[in-house]
Write a protein that holds these residues in place. Structure first.
Motif, PDB file in Angstrom:
ATOM      1  N   GLY A  31     -22.193  24.323 -10.657  1.00  0.00           N
ATOM      2  CA  GLY A  31     -23.132  23.499  -9.893  1.00  0.00           C
ATOM      3  C   GLY A  31     -24.499  24.126  -9.813  1.00  0.00           C
ATOM      4  N   PRO A  32     -25.410  23.624  -9.029  1.00  0.00           N
ATOM      5  CA  PRO A  32     -25.237  22.397  -8.265  1.00  0.00           C
ATOM      6  C   PRO A  32     -25.421  21.167  -9.151  1.00  0.00           C
ATOM      7  CG  PRO A  32     -27.412  23.297  -7.893  1.00  0.00           C
ATOM      8  CD  PRO A  32     -26.699  24.261  -8.796  1.00  0.00           C
ATOM      9  N   ALA A  33     -24.680  20.140  -8.815  1.00  0.00           N
ATOM     10  CA  ALA A  33     -24.735  18.865  -9.533  1.00  0.00           C
ATOM     11  C   ALA A  33     -24.619  19.056 -11.043  1.00  0.00           C
ATOM     12  CB  ALA A  33     -26.025  18.127  -9.172  1.00  0.00           C
ATOM     13  N   GLY A  34     -23.777  19.987 -11.473  1.00  0.00           N
ATOM     14  CA  GLY A  34     -23.508  20.174 -12.897  1.00  0.00           C
ATOM     15  C   GLY A  34     -24.588  20.921 -13.651  1.00  0.00           C
ATOM     16  N   ALA A  35     -25.576  21.506 -12.954  1.00  0.00           N
ATOM     17  CA  ALA A  35     -26.711  22.147 -13.629  1.00  0.00           C
ATOM     18  C   ALA A  35     -26.308  23.357 -14.466  1.00  0.00           C
ATOM     19  CB  ALA A  35     -27.761  22.553 -12.603  1.00  0.00           C
ATOM     20  N   THR A  36     -25.220  24.021 -14.103  1.00  0.00           N
ATOM     21  CA  THR A  36     -24.799  25.208 -14.861  1.00  0.00           C
ATOM     22  C   THR A  36     -23.378  25.029 -15.400  1.00  0.00           C
ATOM     23  OG1 THR A  36     -24.039  26.223 -12.811  1.00  0.00           O
ATOM     24  CG2 THR A  36     -26.252  26.806 -13.537  1.00  0.00           C
ATOM     25  N   ASN A  37     -23.025  23.784 -15.621  1.00  0.00           N
ATOM     26  CA  ASN A  37     -21.662  23.486 -16.070  1.00  0.00           C
ATOM     27  C   ASN A  37     -21.542  23.769 -17.569  1.00  0.00           C
ATOM     28  OD1 ASN A  37     -19.035  22.537 -15.550  1.00  0.00           O
ATOM     29  ND2 ASN A  37     -19.563  20.557 -16.455  1.00  0.00           N
ATOM     30  N   VAL A  38     -21.362  25.040 -17.915  1.00  0.00           N
ATOM     31  CA  VAL A  38     -21.307  25.429 -19.327  1.00  0.00           C
ATOM     32  C   VAL A  38     -19.968  24.995 -19.938  1.00  0.00           C
ATOM     33  CG1 VAL A  38     -22.895  27.365 -19.089  1.00  0.00           C
ATOM     34  CG2 VAL A  38     -20.456  27.738 -18.723  1.00  0.00           C
ATOM     35  N   PHE A  39     -19.906  25.057 -21.256  1.00  0.00           N
ATOM     36  CA  PHE A  39     -18.733  24.586 -21.985  1.00  0.00           C
ATOM     37  C   PHE A  39     -17.460  25.345 -21.552  1.00  0.00           C
ATOM     38  CE2 PHE A  39     -16.235  23.920 -25.940  1.00  0.00           C
ATOM     39  CZ  PHE A  39     -16.373  22.544 -26.045  1.00  0.00           C
TER      40      PHE A  39
ATOM     41  N   ASP B  63     -22.796  17.093 -22.159  1.00  0.00           N
ATOM     42  CA  ASP B  63     -23.770  17.707 -21.274  1.00  0.00           C
ATOM     43  C   ASP B  63     -23.498  19.214 -21.141  1.00  0.00           C
ATOM     44  OD1 ASP B  63     -26.042  16.877 -19.894  1.00  0.00           O
ATOM     45  OD2 ASP B  63     -25.044  17.229 -17.968  1.00  0.00           O
ATOM     46  N   SER B  64     -22.210  19.554 -21.063  1.00  0.00           N
ATOM     47  CA  SER B  64     -21.878  20.978 -20.937  1.00  0.00           C
ATOM     48  C   SER B  64     -22.230  21.720 -22.237  1.00  0.00           C
ATOM     49  CB  SER B  64     -20.400  21.164 -20.590  1.00  0.00           C
ATOM     50  OG  SER B  64     -19.589  20.880 -21.686  1.00  0.00           O
ATOM     51  N   LEU B  65     -22.102  21.037 -23.387  1.00  0.00           N
ATOM     52  CA  LEU B  65     -22.491  21.652 -24.667  1.00  0.00           C
ATOM     53  C   LEU B  65     -24.005  21.886 -24.698  1.00  0.00           C
ATOM     54  CD1 LEU B  65     -20.527  19.966 -27.596  1.00  0.00           C
ATOM     55  CD2 LEU B  65     -20.851  22.398 -27.214  1.00  0.00           C
ATOM     56  N   ARG B  66     -24.742  20.878 -24.207  1.00  0.00           N
ATOM     57  CA  ARG B  66     -26.211  20.998 -24.182  1.00  0.00           C
ATOM     58  C   ARG B  66     -26.621  22.183 -23.298  1.00  0.00           C
ATOM     59  NH1 ARG B  66     -29.971  19.595 -20.626  1.00  0.00           N
ATOM     60  NH2 ARG B  66     -28.422  18.682 -19.231  1.00  0.00           N
TER      61      ARG B  66
ATOM     62  N   LEU C 138     -21.696  31.993 -26.016  1.00  0.00           N
ATOM     63  CA  LEU C 138     -21.129  30.653 -26.199  1.00  0.00           C
ATOM     64  C   LEU C 138     -19.884  30.446 -25.348  1.00  0.00           C
ATOM     65  CD1 LEU C 138     -21.343  29.944 -30.043  1.00  0.00           C
ATOM     66  CD2 LEU C 138     -22.186  28.460 -28.232  1.00  0.00           C
ATOM     67  N   ARG C 139     -19.075  31.475 -25.253  1.00  0.00           N
ATOM     68  CA  ARG C 139     -17.820  31.295 -24.508  1.00  0.00           C
ATOM     69  C   ARG C 139     -17.908  31.863 -23.093  1.00  0.00           C
ATOM     70  NH1 ARG C 139     -14.317  35.996 -27.578  1.00  0.00           N
ATOM     71  NH2 ARG C 139     -15.193  37.596 -26.290  1.00  0.00           N
ATOM     72  N   ASN C 140     -19.125  32.048 -22.610  1.00  0.00           N
ATOM     73  CA  ASN C 140     -19.295  32.635 -21.274  1.00  0.00           C
ATOM     74  C   ASN C 140     -18.595  31.778 -20.219  1.00  0.00           C
ATOM     75  OD1 ASN C 140     -20.103  34.115 -19.127  1.00  0.00           O
ATOM     76  ND2 ASN C 140     -22.277  34.066 -19.605  1.00  0.00           N
ATOM     77  N   PHE C 141     -17.885  32.424 -19.350  1.00  0.00           N
ATOM     78  CA  PHE C 141     -17.185  31.712 -18.288  1.00  0.00           C
ATOM     79  C   PHE C 141     -17.284  32.423 -16.923  1.00  0.00           C
ATOM     80  CE2 PHE C 141     -13.222  31.369 -15.846  1.00  0.00           C
ATOM     81  CZ  PHE C 141     -13.355  30.059 -15.409  1.00  0.00           C
ATOM     82  N   PRO C 142     -16.934  33.735 -16.851  1.00  0.00           N
ATOM     83  CA  PRO C 142     -16.846  34.341 -15.515  1.00  0.00           C
ATOM     84  C   PRO C 142     -18.150  34.314 -14.734  1.00  0.00           C
ATOM     85  CG  PRO C 142     -16.557  36.009 -17.223  1.00  0.00           C
ATOM     86  CD  PRO C 142     -16.580  34.692 -17.907  1.00  0.00           C
TER      87      PRO C 142
END
Lengths: 295, 422
Positions: A242-250, A72-75, A229-233
């Motif tokens: 969140g919320p509910a994993g909506a922006t849970n990137v890889f 899901d995080s990959l998607r 692709l490697r965005n994190f900060p």
């Protein structure tokens, strides 16, 4: 008297000795961790809890491609990358074409354009959090003042859209900068010749400008894709996934494996999957750009 | 040639002699000196309170404690790395109760008598007890979730506190006091980041008689009628009376919401009560705490959760004795009383809750103690942080109305069982 060959070898050896410290540092900080992470990715390697480090073969990689959460995080990451990079490119190209023409104050505009790129992503995330605050944010204040309804900008439907929008705001200047440099390298006489041949603006853009600056565009897109692709900060500070994993990137999922659970084996496997995805996308860009030369 | 070499050797020996002498003297001096202990702690109120206690400890014993303050996630990461690498620093380990399971193999068992153990609120010392009964940490700053409310708004609506005993009563009151046109909402709770969502749910779960995992920790236990009822209550409150964007609300956002009047009731970690009641903000003095933690239907009492900080000793520390001395000092009844009265620390020692000095300093303390009377700790599980990340996402889906409570828990159960079976 020394021969030319001896002098040449001596110079070569001198050059090698000069760059040796840099090579040692690079090997220590880049190559060793790279191989170590590859080694870890084939092991059950945890810093906390179970201390034994067992060889598990491809189990970590299989987990990456079977875990619902990681997939899901990959998607989400792919949606984020495709949406942000494509819009950044279109916007960046348009802005660069405008800025390539001298107009009153164009130098100042070029400098101002770069501002978002100069600020730390974490600071940008904090500032946007305040701007988009549901009850005290200035954006909702403006909306309500104009008679519109206040929005919860980080609800499940909007959160990813908002994240992409902020990324576009932050990174489009990079594309502008690259394309502008490419545009300014086009000889004026070529453009004049195209005009003499009776081409219109659109034809000049598609037949002359874009083919010439294609390598520059390719470099810009490869860089932007890698970074996105490697965005994190940005998502971490803005929404924490969140919320509910909506922006849970890889990147967030990888961070959790590495620094919340200390599953270094799993984090290693995820890192290598990210490297492979980046490599595949970069190769696709390069093949597309040089398709004629390659054929 | 040989003479030259010999001279070099003599020269080097002569050069090294004073260095060796200086090192020996330095070492002897260091052995005579009191050790300097190091520790990390979370920034903000927690860090300031502990730094003050460290200063006082230094005054009393002459042993310095260097308290390095970081954001909470960095405290966890830095300590986890140091402990897992067997590094001697930090000497004193800050332990959030849910970190205990991950840290405990690296912590020194504390030599404390039963009378010392008995002085703490039982639900606050339990999280620091190892499976073999050894105590590996002492609680120093722990609090419980209580229901804070605006006294002026309650008066305005004529709400009788004694009538609020169940979660259904809370829902009714929350809906009654919500006035969207005035920007006032009857429910707030810190839901972000993900661990906060699960902590919030644990309060509802225990009040409805449910539990997170089975007693042996091998299976999920939350997908039960009690668990579903708990999540339905949590979702109803959020959807009918919640502050906008509730699932993104951090603890700090929640404090802000109380301060600026957006939140008029909500579940709050009691050490933050002082922050919402800050005299610099307009609603100061208009906050109270429900003396009874609400219960689920069919339950005889409400059971909230207590959680917070304990201190432990790094097994690899060269100054374990001094480190234990510091841990005992901060958790002693005298220091807990001082920190509670002067620094609004949430005490962990039972006697402090009845001390007139504390009750004078924190008038709502009695209501807080009453609300936390039956509270229990958060579950200790080696995979707690992974359970959090899985389950909290499903809980948020239910809270935002995307799926029903039953669907969310069924999905969460499948994933959590998958994790626990690995």
């Amino acid at each position: 008297m020394k021969s030319a060959i001896t002098i040449g070898r001596s110079k070569e050896s001198y050059a090698y000795r000069m760059i040796l410290p840099s090579i040692v540092v690079l090997v220590l900080v880049l190559v060793v961790p790279l191989f170590l992470s590859a080694y870890m990715s084939f092991h059950s390697w945890s810093l906390l809890g179970q201390q034994e480090r067992e060889f598990v073969g491809l189990a970590n990689y299989i987990e990456v491609f079977t875990s619902t959460r990681i997939l899901d995080s990959l998607r989400i990451t792919l949606i984020f990358v495709v949406a942000s990079v494509s819009i950044e490119f279109l916007l960046g190209l348009g802005i660069a074409l405008i800025l390539n023409r001298p107009f009153r104050g164009y130098k100042a505009v070029r400098v101002v354009m770069l501002f978002p790129m100069l600020i730390s992503p974490a600071i940008i995330a904090l500032v946007w959090r305040l701007i988009l605050h549901p009850t005290r944010g200035i954006l909702n204040y403006i909306l309500v003042s104009l008679g519109f309804q206040a929005q919860v900008w980080f609800d499940r439907e909007l959160a990813l859209v908002v994240l992409v929008a902020i990324e576009i705001w932050m990174q489009t200047p990079f594309i502008v900068l690259m394309i502008l440099a490419g545009l300014q390298s086009i000889p004026q006489d070529l453009m004049d010749a195209a005009a003499v041949d009776g081409t219109n603006g659109f034809q000049r853009l598609t037949r002359v400008i874009l083919p010439i600056i294609q390598p520059v565009i390719m470099v810009a897109l490869v860089f932007r894709t890698m970074f996105a692709l490697r965005n994190f900060p940005l998502p971490w500070v803005l929404t924490g996934g969140g919320p509910a994993g909506a922006t849970n990137v890889f990147g967030i999922e990888l961070y959790r494996q590495a620094f919340s659970y200390y599953h270094l084996g799993m984090a290693g496997a995820m890192s290598w999957v990210l490297v492979l995805i980046t490599a595949v996308m970069s190769i696709m860009y390069i093949r597309f750009t040089y398709r004629e030369a390659l054929s | 040639m040989n003479v030259g070499r010999s001279l070099w050797v003599v020269f080097l020996v002569l050069l090294l002699l004073p260095v060796q002498a200086a090192l020996a003297t330095g070492q002897a001096e260091m052995e005579d000196q009191e050790p300097v202990l190091t520790m990390m702690f979370s920034t903000g109120g927690s860090g300031r309170t502990l730094a003050n206690s460290a200063e006082r400890f230094s005054e009393v014993t002459g042993i310095e404690v260097d308290v390095l303050q970081f954001p909470i996630t960095q405290v966890y990461e830095n300590q986890a790395l140091s402990l897992s690498q067997g590094q001697p620093e930090p000497d004193v380990i800050a332990v959030d109760d849910v970190w205990f399971d991950a840290y405990r193999p690296f912590l020194e068992p504390l030599e404390v008598s039963q009378s010392v153990i008995d002085r703490f609120v039982p639900s606050m010392i339990d999280p620091f007890m190892d499976v073999n009964g050894e105590i590996k940490g002492l609680p120093v700053r722990m609090g419980g979730d209580v229901i804070a409310y605006r006294t002026d708004i309650f008066e305005e609506h004529g709400i009788d506190l004694a009538s609020i005993t169940t979660w259904n009563d809370v829902i009714e009151v929350a809906e009654q006091i919500t006035d969207e046109s005035a920007g006032e909402y009857g429910w707030s709770q810190g839901y972000a980041p993900l661990p906060s969502t699960l902590t919030a749910y644990l309060n509802f779960l225990s009040s409805h008689g449910g539990q997170l995992v089975t007693d042996d920790g091998s299976r999920a236990a939350f997908n039960s009628p009690e668990g579903v009822a708990a999540l339905e209550t949590m979702s109803t409150l959020a959807q009918t009376a919640g502050v906008p964007g509730l699932v993104n609300l951090t603890y700090n956002d929640q404090v802000d919401a109380f301060r600026n009047g957006t939140a008029v009731m909500g579940m709050l970690w009691n050490p933050r009560f002082t922050a919402i009641n800050d005299p610099e903000f307009p609603h100061s003095g208009n906050f109270g705490v429900l003396p009874n933690f609400p219960r689920g239907e069919g339950m005889s009492r409400g059971v909230g959760r207590v959680y917070g900080w304990g201190l432990a000793v790094n097994q690899a520390s060269p100054d374990k004795e001094a480190a234990q001395q510091f841990v005992e000092f901060v958790s002693s009844p005298e220091e807990q009383l001082r920190l509670a009265a002067e620094w609004n620390n949430s005490p962990t020692v039972q006697s402090v809750f009845e001390n007139p000095e504390y009750l004078d300093a924190v008038p709502v303390a009695e209501d807080m103690a009453s609300a936390m009377r039956h509270s229990i700790g958060r579950p200790n599980h080696p995979q707690y942080s992974q359970i959090v990340d899985i389950l909290a996402v499903h809980l948020q889906r239910a809270v935002t109305g995307e799926v029903s409570a039953a669907e969310a828990l069924a999905d969460g159960e499948e994933e959590v069982n998958d994790l626990l079976s690995q």
